[in-house]
Design an enzyme around this catalytic site. Structure first.
Site, PDB file in Angstrom:
ATOM      1  N   ARG A  51       0.196  72.904   3.663  1.00 42.14           N
ATOM      2  CA  ARG A  51       0.227  71.573   3.052  1.00 42.14           C
ATOM      3  C   ARG A  51       0.946  71.689   1.713  1.00 42.14           C
ATOM      4  NH1 ARG A  51      -4.732  67.738   0.669  1.00 42.14           N
ATOM      5  NH2 ARG A  51      -3.393  65.915   0.325  1.00 42.14           N
ATOM      6  N   HIS A  52       1.718  70.669   1.352  1.00 44.41           N
ATOM      7  CA  HIS A  52       2.368  70.639   0.037  1.00 44.41           C
ATOM      8  C   HIS A  52       1.330  70.791  -1.056  1.00 44.41           C
ATOM      9  CE1 HIS A  52       0.674  66.660  -0.665  1.00 44.41           C
ATOM     10  NE2 HIS A  52       1.017  66.373   0.580  1.00 44.41           N
ATOM     11  N   ARG A  78       0.565  66.496  -5.726  1.00 46.81           N
ATOM     12  CA  ARG A  78       1.518  65.380  -5.839  1.00 46.81           C
ATOM     13  C   ARG A  78       0.845  64.220  -6.563  1.00 46.81           C
ATOM     14  NH1 ARG A  78      -1.231  62.073  -2.937  1.00 46.81           N
ATOM     15  NH2 ARG A  78      -1.832  62.450  -0.762  1.00 46.81           N
ATOM     16  N   ASP A 123      -1.424  67.479   5.135  1.00 48.69           N
ATOM     17  CA  ASP A 123      -2.778  67.689   5.649  1.00 48.69           C
ATOM     18  C   ASP A 123      -2.948  67.106   7.040  1.00 48.69           C
ATOM     19  OD1 ASP A 123      -2.531  65.120   4.621  1.00 48.69           O
ATOM     20  OD2 ASP A 123      -4.511  65.082   3.693  1.00 48.69           O
ATOM     21  N   ARG A 159       7.873  65.857  -1.769  1.00 48.94           N
ATOM     22  CA  ARG A 159       6.783  66.767  -2.112  1.00 48.94           C
ATOM     23  C   ARG A 159       6.764  68.007  -1.228  1.00 48.94           C
ATOM     24  NH1 ARG A 159       4.575  61.982  -0.384  1.00 48.94           N
ATOM     25  NH2 ARG A 159       3.324  61.905   1.531  1.00 48.94           N
TER      26      ARG A 159
END
Length: 409
Positions: free
Chosen positions: A46-47, A50, A310, A119
Site C-alpha cells: 500500500r502507498h 497521503r 489498501d 501517491r
C-alpha cells in the site's frame, strides 16, 4: 538444612536440563533455517501517508480540518520519507539474502510496477530511490489516462445473477456489524448535529441512517450513507496522526488510546462490506491474482514490487482465503506503507520449495515519529496463513501445494 541443600541440587539439575533442551532445539532450528535459500520475493504494497481524499469533510462537521501542504490524495513529504525507510530496509534484507545486488540491478533482479495515481507512483519512487539512490530504475505503469486493470478495484461481472449474489453477501456482512457505539462516538467527535449533513440534508443520526449498496460493472462497489461518511472521517484522522500533526489537530484532540479502537472499527466495517466479501473480492482481485500467478509460475524476476492500495490488499486477502490476523502496534490491518511479502524459499536439504507470506509494516510509533528503520529498529512482521496451504511450525507451506491452489483458484 539437608532438605534445603537437596532442593537446591534438584533445582540446579532442572535448570541444566532445560538449558540443554533449549540449546538442542535452537541448534536443530538453526540447522533447518541454514538449509533455506531465498529464491524470489513479490511485494504487494500500500502507498504511504497521503492527504485525505474525501470531498465531504467540510459537510460532516462545523469544525476546521488541519491544513495540508499537498493536494488531496497526494503522497506527503512525510510519506515519501517513511516509504524510503522501507525501501532501505528491504534492500538491506534482500541484499543480505543474496537476492538483490549491491550495484544497479537489472529488471530480472528488481522489477517495479505501480498504479498510476500520484501517491502510488511517488511511493514507488521513494522505495526505489532509497534502495538504489544512484540508479535509474524504471517504474512501470499502465496508461495514465486509463484505469489500471491490475490495481483499480472495479467490478468485472456484469450479470444480474452476480449482482444479486454480491449485494446479498454485502447485506449479510452489513447486518452483522455492531457499530452503534462507534457511530455515537464519531457523531460526538465530529459534532455531527451541527454539520451541513444534519442541518441542510436532515441526516442527523449515523446509527439510524440506511446504508445503500450497489454493484455496477466498471465501477467500485457502492456503499453510501453513514458507513462511508465515517470511513472518510476516520481516514482523515489516521492520515493526520501518521503524518505527525499535533494531537490537537488529530480529530480535534478528542481521541485517546481507548476510543481510537472504536473509531477504527468503522473503517474495518466499511472495508469488510465493500471489498472483503467473497464474491466481490474474487471478482475484483482476478486481474491481480492472474498477474501474481504469472510472476510466481513463469517469471524469473528475483524481486517484484507492486505499489497499490489498501483495497488491493483487502480483496487479495479475501479472494485467496488468508486466515484472519491482527497487527500489533497499529490501529488497522492495512496501514499505510504496509506490505504483503510473498517469499519463495528452497530447502536445499530436502530439495523442496517452500512459501512464506508475511505482512511487513511500520508501527504507529514508527509512522508518527518518523523513525528510521534498521536492524535495531526493524519494521513489524506478522505471519500470514493461507487456509488452503498447510503451514509448518516454521511458518512455511509447500510451494507445490500453493501452486495447485493457484491453478484451482
Amino acid at each position: 538444612m539437608y532438605n534445603q541443600s537437596l532442593l537446591n541440587t534438584i533445582i540446579f539439575i532442572l535448570i541444566c536440563v532445560i538449558m540443554q533442551v533449549t540449546i538442542f532445539v535452537f541448534i536443530i532450528y538453526s540447522s533447518a533455517m541454514s538449509s533455506l535459500k531465498l529464491e524470489q520475493v513479490v511485494i504487494l504494497s500500500r502507498h504511504n501517508v497521503r492527504t485525505p481524499v474525501s470531498k465531504n469533510l467540510g459537510r460532516m462537521t462545523p469544525q476546521f480540518w488541519p491544513h495540508w501542504e499537498e493536494k488531496p490524495g497526494f503522497l506527503t513529504e512525510k510519506g515519501f520519507l517513511l516509504e524510503g525507510y522501507m525501501g532501505k530496509y528491504f534492500y538491506t534484507w534482500l541484499n543480505r539474502e543474496g537476492l538483490l545486488p549491491k550495484n544497479c540491478p537489472s529488471e530480472e533482479d528488481f522489477y517495479v510496477y505501480s498504479n498510476t495515481m500520484e501517491r502510488t507512483l511517488s511511493s514507488a519512487q521513494a522505495f526505489v530511490t532509497e534502495c538504489y539512490p544512484n540508479c535509474n530504475i524504471t517504474i512501470h505503469h499502465a496508461d495514465i489516462d486509463k484505469p489500471d486493470l491490475v490495481f483499480t478495484p472495479f467490478i468485472h461481472n456484469s450479470t444480474s445473477v452476480f449482482k444479486k449474489i454480491a449485494i446479498n453477501e454485502m447485506k449479510y456482512v452489513l447486518s452483522h456489524l455492531n457499530l452503534n457505539k462507534s457511530f455515537d462516538l464519531m457523531a460526538d467527535v465530529l459534532e455531527y448535529n451541527e454539520s451541513d449533513f444534519c442541518k441542510i440534508d436532515n441526516d442527523c443520526y449515523f446509527a439510524a441512517d440506511k446504508t445503500e449498496l450497489d454493484i455496477i460493472a466498471g465501477m467500485k462497489p457502492k456503499v453510501r450513507g453513514s458507513l462511508k461518511i465515517c470511513n472518510e472521517a476516520t481516514d482523515a484522522f489516521l492520515m493526520a496522526y501518521y503524518n505527525g500533526f499535533p494531537l490537537i489537530d488529530v480529530a480535534w484532540g478528542k481521541l485517546n488510546l481507548t476510543n481510537w479502537q472504536s473509531i477504527v472499527e468503522l473503517t474495518a466495517g466499511y472495508h469488510n462490506v465493500t471489498f472483503s466479501t467473497k464474491y466481490v473480492a474474487k471478482d475484483i482481485a482476478r486481474p491481480l491474482i492472474q498477474y501474481l500467478t504469472n510472476i510466481f509460475l513463469n517469471e524469473n524476476t528475483k524481486v517484484t514490487l507492486l505499489m497499490g492500495h489498501d483495497a488491493n490488499i483487502n480483496v487479495l486477502l479475501s479472494a485467496m482465503s488468508f486466515k484472519h490476523y491482527e497487527l500489533d502496534y497499529n490501529f488497522i490491518s492495512t496501514p499505510v506503507g504496509g506490505k504483503m511479502v510473498f517469499q519463495k524459499w528452497l530447502d536445499e536439504k530436502a530439495n523442496q520449495y517452500l512459501l512464506k507470506v508475511e505482512y511487513v509494516y511500520q508501527s504507529n510509533e514508527q509512522l508518527r515519529e518518523g523513525l528510521i528503520l534498521s536492524n535495531d529498529n526493524p519494521p513489524k512482521f506478522k505471519l500470514l496463513e493461507l487456509e488452503h496451504c498447510k503451514m509448518d511450525d516454521r511458518g512455511f507451506c509447500s510451494w507445490d501445494e500453493f501452486v495447485n491452489f493457484l491453478n484451482d483458484l
